[in-house]
Design an enzyme around this catalytic site. Structure first.
Site, mmCIF file in Angstrom:
data_model
loop_
_atom_site.group_PDB
_atom_site.id
_atom_site.type_symbol
_atom_site.label_atom_id
_atom_site.label_comp_id
_atom_site.label_asym_id
_atom_site.label_seq_id
_atom_site.Cartn_x
_atom_site.Cartn_y
_atom_site.Cartn_z
ATOM 1 N N SER A 49 -45.473 -4.330 7.308
ATOM 2 C CA SER A 49 -44.300 -5.051 7.187
ATOM 3 C C SER A 49 -43.688 -5.773 8.529
ATOM 4 O O SER A 49 -44.400 -5.230 9.567
ATOM 5 C CB SER A 49 -43.246 -4.056 6.730
ATOM 6 O OG SER A 49 -42.713 -3.483 7.735
ATOM 7 N N ASP A 81 -46.958 -7.751 4.808
ATOM 8 C CA ASP A 81 -45.967 -7.335 3.698
ATOM 9 C C ASP A 81 -44.677 -8.180 3.981
ATOM 10 O O ASP A 81 -44.032 -8.061 4.947
ATOM 11 C CB ASP A 81 -45.809 -5.832 3.682
ATOM 12 C CG ASP A 81 -45.056 -5.548 2.341
ATOM 13 O OD1 ASP A 81 -45.105 -6.156 1.429
ATOM 14 O OD2 ASP A 81 -44.455 -4.397 2.173
ATOM 15 N N HIS A 179 -37.125 -1.181 -4.138
ATOM 16 C CA HIS A 179 -37.709 -0.563 -3.086
ATOM 17 C C HIS A 179 -36.765 0.552 -2.602
ATOM 18 O O HIS A 179 -35.800 0.665 -2.729
ATOM 19 C CB HIS A 179 -37.572 -1.650 -1.792
ATOM 20 C CG HIS A 179 -38.466 -2.781 -1.554
ATOM 21 N ND1 HIS A 179 -38.205 -4.181 -1.940
ATOM 22 C CD2 HIS A 179 -39.868 -2.687 -1.707
ATOM 23 C CE1 HIS A 179 -39.183 -5.050 -1.976
ATOM 24 N NE2 HIS A 179 -40.107 -4.190 -1.877
ATOM 25 N N HIS A 207 -44.136 -4.350 -6.833
ATOM 26 C CA HIS A 207 -43.216 -3.862 -5.478
ATOM 27 C C HIS A 207 -42.426 -2.582 -5.749
ATOM 28 O O HIS A 207 -42.094 -2.392 -7.134
ATOM 29 C CB HIS A 207 -42.485 -4.932 -4.634
ATOM 30 C CG HIS A 207 -43.334 -5.678 -3.922
ATOM 31 N ND1 HIS A 207 -43.126 -5.942 -2.564
ATOM 32 C CD2 HIS A 207 -44.267 -6.888 -4.220
ATOM 33 C CE1 HIS A 207 -44.115 -6.954 -1.992
ATOM 34 N NE2 HIS A 207 -44.571 -7.507 -3.130
ATOM 35 N N GLY A 208 -42.278 -1.943 -4.886
ATOM 36 C CA GLY A 208 -40.979 -0.723 -4.958
ATOM 37 C C GLY A 208 -41.565 0.292 -6.133
ATOM 38 O O GLY A 208 -40.958 0.832 -6.950
ATOM 39 N N SER A 210 -43.046 3.234 -5.394
ATOM 40 C CA SER A 210 -42.930 5.000 -4.997
ATOM 41 C C SER A 210 -41.713 5.279 -6.081
ATOM 42 O O SER A 210 -41.004 4.666 -6.303
ATOM 43 C CB SER A 210 -42.321 5.073 -3.683
ATOM 44 O OG SER A 210 -43.363 4.759 -2.732
ATOM 45 N N THR A 232 -42.533 4.162 0.447
ATOM 46 C CA THR A 232 -41.757 5.371 0.532
ATOM 47 C C THR A 232 -42.319 6.880 0.181
ATOM 48 O O THR A 232 -41.985 7.830 0.826
ATOM 49 C CB THR A 232 -40.286 5.227 -0.682
ATOM 50 O OG1 THR A 232 -39.651 4.201 -0.098
ATOM 51 C CG2 THR A 232 -39.638 6.313 -0.701
#
Ligand code: G3H
Ligand code: 13P
Ligand code: ZN
Length: 285
Positions: A49, A81, A179, A207-208, A210, A232
């Site tokens: 990121s 990212d 996220h 995305h997001g 986890s 995460t």
């Protein structure tokens, strides 16, 4: 071997599975990801990121990831990212990233198209793949925070226009994930994934991811998701392993003894994810 994001994701798209894209900030994370990919014979995407680049420096991240990828027997892509800054994206291209994300999702469609197209033209000229985003994914990453009430799901028509007018390689869509850690169980809009996949017929990105239950991940992959971003869950396994160690042993001060078990814990969670995503034994030559 170091390959482009497009090579990895086109193979996943054509063969109906998803590849894990795991965030890296430290050497231990690079090694955890590569060791997991080697053990499962899985293609993999290592992603940094803007925050990671600020923390470690693009030179360090690129050098570590390139050494890891070039020595690996499995296909590995190095991806930026949530890129939002033109200069930083170009810097990543110069430092050998094989894939970049341009996240112009906070803009209206026409502006998103304009910004994305500019990056696609430059990145493609350098042989680098491009992921873009449309719709607003909830939660926080880097300096972008999207409140739950402001998260908006991807409109399939708008997505089609973005793809057709920019020539991007893969698309991140908003279908109910966010996220960071979830408060309740995330509910994904599976029908929307199917509609977008049928319309676009390109690799789609979640995305997001986890904390999303295994059954939902598997359903999302079945419906056309080919890249799954995880940060995460890796942070949490690192945190738990380090805390366990230092809480049980107040005397050890050798960083290798503290970080070694954390690297192992991260590898184990990554292996679990790779198996769940269907990328196990999918490494190609
Ligand atoms: O989606 C973003 C990742 O979780 C990166 O988080 O910006 O804190 O490195 P970060
Ligand atoms: P999580 O931290 O929620 O897994 O999200 C990762 C991500 O989407 C990185 O772009
Ligand atoms: Zn993300």
């Amino acid at each position: 071997m170091l390959v482009t994001g497009k090579q990895i994701l086109d193979h996943a798209h054509e063969n109906g599975y998803a590849v894990g894209a795991f965030n890296v900030n430290t050497m231990e994370q690079v090694q955890a990801i590569i060791n997991a990919a080697e053990e499962t014979k899985s293609p993999v995407i290592m992603q940094a990121s803007q925050g990671a680049l600020k923390y470690a420096g693009v030179e360090y991240i690129a050098a570590m990831a390139k050494v890891a990828a070039e020595n690996a027997s499995v296909p590995v892509a190095l991806h930026l990212d949530h890129g939002t800054d033109f200069k930083q994206i170009i810097k990543c291209v110069r430092y050998g990233f094989t894939s970049v994300m341009i996240d112009a999702s906070k803009h209206v469609l026409d502006k998103n198209i304009e910004i994305t197209k500019q990056i696609v033209d430059i990145a493609h000229a350098a042989g680098v793949s491009v992921e873009a985003e449309i719709g607003k994914i909830g939660g926080t990453e880097d300096d972008i925070t999207v409140e739950e009430k402001d998260a908006t799901y991807t409109d399939p028509e708008e997505a089609k226009k973005l793809v057709d007018e920019t020539g991007l390689d893969s698309l991140a869509i908003a279908v109910g994930t966010a996220h960071g850690p979830y408060k309740g169980e995330p509910k994904l809009d599976f029908e929307r994934i199917t509609t977008i996949k049928e319309k676009l017929n390109i690799p789609l990105v979640l995305h997001g991811s986890s904390g999303v239950p295994e059954s939902s991940i598997k359903e999302a992959v079945k419906r056309g998701i080919n890249k799954i971003n995880i940060d995460t869950d890796i942070r949490m396994s690192f945190n738990e392993a380090v805390r366990d160690f230092v809480n049980n042993d107040k005397d050890t001060y050798d960083p290798r003894k503290i970080l070694g078990p954390a690297r192992e814990a991260m590898k184990n969670i990554i292996i679990e994810k790779m198996t769940m995503f269907g990328s196990k034994d999918k490494a190609w030559k």
